[in-house]
Design a protein around this motif. Structure first.
Motif, PDB file in Angstrom:
ATOM      1  N   UNK A  72       0.823  -1.207   0.000  1.00 48.26           N
ATOM      2  CA  UNK A  72       0.000   0.000   0.000  1.00 48.26           C
ATOM      3  C   UNK A  72       0.863   1.267   0.000  1.00 48.26           C
ATOM      4  N   UNK A  73       1.924   1.257   0.813  1.00 46.01           N
ATOM      5  CA  UNK A  73       2.813   2.420   0.859  1.00 46.01           C
ATOM      6  C   UNK A  73       3.511   2.601  -0.488  1.00 46.01           C
ATOM      7  N   UNK A  74       3.934   1.498  -1.088  1.00 47.33           N
ATOM      8  CA  UNK A  74       4.588   1.581  -2.394  1.00 47.33           C
ATOM      9  C   UNK A  74       3.603   2.086  -3.447  1.00 47.33           C
ATOM     10  N   UNK A  75       2.364   1.610  -3.421  1.00 48.05           N
ATOM     11  CA  UNK A  75       1.334   2.102  -4.347  1.00 48.05           C
ATOM     12  C   UNK A  75       1.127   3.604  -4.183  1.00 48.05           C
ATOM     13  N   UNK A  76       1.104   4.064  -2.934  1.00 49.52           N
ATOM     14  CA  UNK A  76       0.932   5.495  -2.682  1.00 49.52           C
ATOM     15  C   UNK A  76       2.130   6.292  -3.192  1.00 49.52           C
ATOM     16  N   UNK A  77       3.313   5.694  -3.092  1.00 52.79           N
ATOM     17  CA  UNK A  77       4.515   6.348  -3.613  1.00 52.79           C
ATOM     18  C   UNK A  77       4.440   6.458  -5.142  1.00 52.79           C
ATOM     19  N   UNK A  78       4.064   5.384  -5.787  1.00 52.61           N
ATOM     20  CA  UNK A  78       3.938   5.385  -7.251  1.00 52.61           C
ATOM     21  C   UNK A  78       2.890   6.411  -7.697  1.00 52.61           C
ATOM     22  N   UNK A  87      11.535   1.683   2.181  1.00 57.19           N
ATOM     23  CA  UNK A  87      10.802   0.449   1.983  1.00 57.19           C
ATOM     24  C   UNK A  87      11.674  -0.494   1.166  1.00 57.19           C
ATOM     25  N   UNK A  88      11.458  -1.786   1.310  1.00 62.18           N
ATOM     26  CA  UNK A  88      12.156  -2.747   0.465  1.00 62.18           C
ATOM     27  C   UNK A  88      11.579  -2.680  -0.936  1.00 62.18           C
ATOM     28  N   UNK A  89      12.395  -2.934  -1.962  1.00 66.63           N
ATOM     29  CA  UNK A  89      11.881  -2.941  -3.336  1.00 66.63           C
ATOM     30  C   UNK A  89      10.780  -4.001  -3.501  1.00 66.63           C
ATOM     31  N   UNK A  90       9.821  -3.693  -4.325  1.00 65.93           N
ATOM     32  CA  UNK A  90       8.673  -4.586  -4.536  1.00 65.93           C
ATOM     33  C   UNK A  90       8.883  -5.432  -5.784  1.00 65.93           C
ATOM     34  N   UNK A  91       9.137  -6.719  -5.586  1.00 65.32           N
ATOM     35  CA  UNK A  91       9.318  -7.613  -6.728  1.00 65.32           C
ATOM     36  C   UNK A  91       8.024  -7.832  -7.488  1.00 65.32           C
TER      37      UNK A  91
END
Length: 129
Positions: A72-78, A87-91
């Motif tokens: 969710x945090x990565x989606x918000x970043x994108x 955050x760790x990279x999302x494979x």
């Protein structure tokens, strides 16, 4: 003073206040509580950003899962809702990142540095893939 004049003055004052106020910047981590090494790191980033922009950016820090889990945090970043994240990279977004997690890929620091340097076999495969 007419109603139109008062309205125009109010609008102009509101616009000038909006341009003077700092832009809020959201910084988040999915795995660092306040007071943890990760939490301390993003607090330091926030302080440096505020200082470096002379207050033009006002960082707001969100600690461990306050904005959701890792994805969710990565989606918000994108999406641009979180401007900086730890955050760790999302494979799930790019399978090439998974090579970073391969244990025992190198047996020495020299091998690792050679692979990751510009022109190194690992960096080349990540960029080309």
């Amino acid at each position: 003073m007419t109603l139109l004049s008062k309205t125009l003055l109010t609008v102009m004052f509101s616009l000038s206040v909006a341009t003077v106020s700092a832009q809020t910047m959201r910084i988040a981590t999915d795995s660092g509580a306040q007071g943890s090494p990760s939490g301390d790191a993003i607090e330091k980033w926030a302080a440096l950003i505020k200082e470096g922009t002379q207050g033009a950016l006002s960082p707001r820090v969100f600690y461990q899962n306050q904005l959701g889990g890792q994805e969710e945090v990565f989606d918000q970043h994108i999406a641009g809702d979180v401007q900086l994240m730890l955050n760790w990279p999302m494979t799930s977004y790019d399978k090439r990142i998974a090579v970073i997690y391969t244990p025992y890929m190198f047996t020495t620091w020299e091998e690792a540095l050679a692979a990751y340097q510009p022109g190194g076999w690992l960096l080349t495969s990540l960029v080309a893939g």
